[in-house]
Design a protein around this motif. Structure first.
Motif, short mmCIF file in Angstrom:
data_model
loop_
_atom_site.label_atom_id
_atom_site.label_comp_id
_atom_site.label_asym_id
_atom_site.label_seq_id
_atom_site.Cartn_x
_atom_site.Cartn_y
_atom_site.Cartn_z
N LYS A 352 0.83 -1.21 0.00
CA LYS A 352 0.00 0.00 0.00
C LYS A 352 0.87 1.26 0.00
O LYS A 352 0.59 2.24 -0.72
N ASP A 356 0.84 4.03 -3.02
CA ASP A 356 0.54 5.42 -2.69
C ASP A 356 1.65 6.35 -3.18
O ASP A 356 1.39 7.46 -3.68
N SER A 359 1.59 6.57 -7.13
CA SER A 359 0.41 7.19 -7.73
C SER A 359 0.71 8.62 -8.18
O SER A 359 0.04 9.15 -9.07
#
Length: 463
Positions: A352, A356, A359
């Motif tokens: 994760k 993140d 992105s």
């Protein structure tokens, strides 16, 4: 086994039933405290019954009379207190020692071997089991007497060795009585030896001193059930119930009772030994350890099933070894599952964090995204224990923190599922490329609702 059971109480300073709570929790310990009290009530009745029978063989005034006499003396012993009557106990033990010497002379030097009895007899394994069941009944009690020892190992070892030697001596006397005199009733042998009144006194006080321990331990065990319970009061009630049972019910054959004791307490002690000495666990503060209770139940059922199998070493040892092994295996599997769960959670968190971070680069050029992947993999701080891969939508590794797997296809389900569904799946199994057992988590990167890449974290699993 008795040594290990006694050491648990000696090391922790807890009573026998308090040590049970270290493996089964507070409520689990209550179950065994209740079962132990019931066992001790049974033993109290049996000891009073046997004592009355033996004494009746010398002075036959009715079994119920001697049951009442023995019960009254036990009650006196309880009311006055164990320490205040210690000198009587010493005299009684000395007298019993002398008596055993006399019995040895009468049995082994005054008779000749008798012919073997006809009819069915016990198998060797069944005889071993019945012999084991006697000391086994003391396993749930020994900590009551070792918990206050200043040197637990020495005190417990001395108790166990003495108990073992004396028990073997008593078994030899009983066997000798059957072989050389043809008698099984110890009172008859005493009468033949001309002991008379001396035998009567010794039998009375030996029965009282031994049965007192059963009643007293019942009180100590009952205190584990509730703080409001008075151990002395329960000991008195146990004695009264024991006297009533000895008067009302025949107790010549206690084989079923001995087997029941074995099936209940052998797996219980096995779980305690495995927990304390092998796993170093203490569940005293929890309400109930359901896993250990289930293992005990399996051990109980296993013991009852083993009773139909003739095992030369008896059922207890086999049952305890299997129960202890189950206890260790259950904890090992549990710790393994906990380890894998933590590793998976760590990989999911890492995945994760990576998605993140990247992105921010998806909306820029592919070249800049690709260069960022290379830089991220080269500076990856956990590369000594994890491999970080960046995989394209065709399932091929573009960049790896190891550098060796670039261009290959992992071939695991987490990659294909991440590309197909957009969800972050995990995979646990053998790596198709290396054959190594691995755990991996793939987290898809989305742009405008479609997956354009998959960061994948991989670690090796150690058996």
């Amino acid at each position: 086994m008795m040594l290990l059971a006694g050491l648990i109480g000696g090391r922790t300073g807890r009573s026998a039933m308090e040590t049970v709570k270290m493996s089964f929790g507070q409520k689990g310990g209550l179950l065994f405290a209740l079962l132990n009290v019931l066992q001790l009530v049974g033993w109290t009745a049996i000891m009073i019954y046997d004592g009355a029978l033996a004494i009746g063989g010398i002075f036959d005034v009715g079994r119920w009379v001697w049951c009442l006499v023995i019960g009254a003396l036990i009650l006196l012993w309880i009311v006055v207190g164990i320490t205040d009557l210690g000198w009587i106990n010493k005299i009684t033990m000395a007298a019993l020692f002398v008596l055993t010497l006399v019995l040895c002379k009468v049995i082994f030097f005054s008779g000749s071997a008798m012919a073997a009895p006809s009819g069915e007899g016990l198998t060797f394994g069944a005889a071993v089991e019945l012999a084991v069941a006697m000391p086994l009944s003391w396993l749930p009690l020994i900590s009551d007497y070792t918990r206050q020892a200043q040197k637990p190992v020495r005190a417990t070892a001395a108790s166990v060795v003495t108990y073992g030697l004396v028990s073997c001596w008593m078994y030899v006397i009983g066997m000798g009585a059957a072989i050389f005199t043809g008698e099984y009733d110890i009172a008859v042998i005493m009468v033949k030896a001309g002991l008379g009144i001396a035998a009567l006194v010794i039998l009375v006080f030996s029965t009282v001193t031994t049965t007192f321990l059963d009643a007293w331990s019942a009180g100590i065990s009952a205190e584990s059930l509730s703080r409001k319970v008075s151990g002395k009061t329960v000991a008195i009630i146990t004695t009264v119930v024991g006297v009533a049972g000895a008067i009302l019910f025949p107790m010549d054959d206690i084989t079923g009772f001995l087997y029941l004791i074995g099936s209940v307490f052998a797996p219980m002690i096995a779980v305690q030994i495995a927990d304390h000495f092998l796993l170093h666990r203490d569940r005293f503060s929890v309400a109930l350890d359901g896993r250990n209770l289930v293992i005990w139940l399996i051990g109980f059922i296993l013991y009852r099933l083993l009773m139909y199998v003739d095992i030369p070493v008896g059922y207890t040892l086999v049952d305890m070894l299997i129960t202890a092994a189950l206890c260790v295996a259950a904890i090992t599997l549990s710790l393994g599952a906990y380890y894998y769960s933590n590793v998976r959670s760590g990989l999911e968190a890492k995945a994760k964090t990576t998605t993140d971070f990247f992105s921010n680069y998806i909306s820029q050029s592919y070249n800049e995204y690709y260069q960022s992947c290379i830089q991220f993999a080269q500076t990856f701080e956990e590369k000594d224990r994890l491999e970080l891969q960046f995989i394209n939508v065709n399932g091929r590794v573009q960049v790896s923190s190891y550098g060796l797997t670039a261009g290959t296809q992992p071939g695991t389900s987490d990659v294909t599922e991440a590309v197909a569904t957009g969800n972050p799946p995990s995979f646990e199994g053998l790596d198709p490329q290396t054959g190594e057992r691995i755990l991996s988590v793939s987290a898809p990167l989305r742009f405008h609702g479609r997956v354009i890449g998959v960061p994948r974290s991989v670690t090796a699993l150690h058996e």
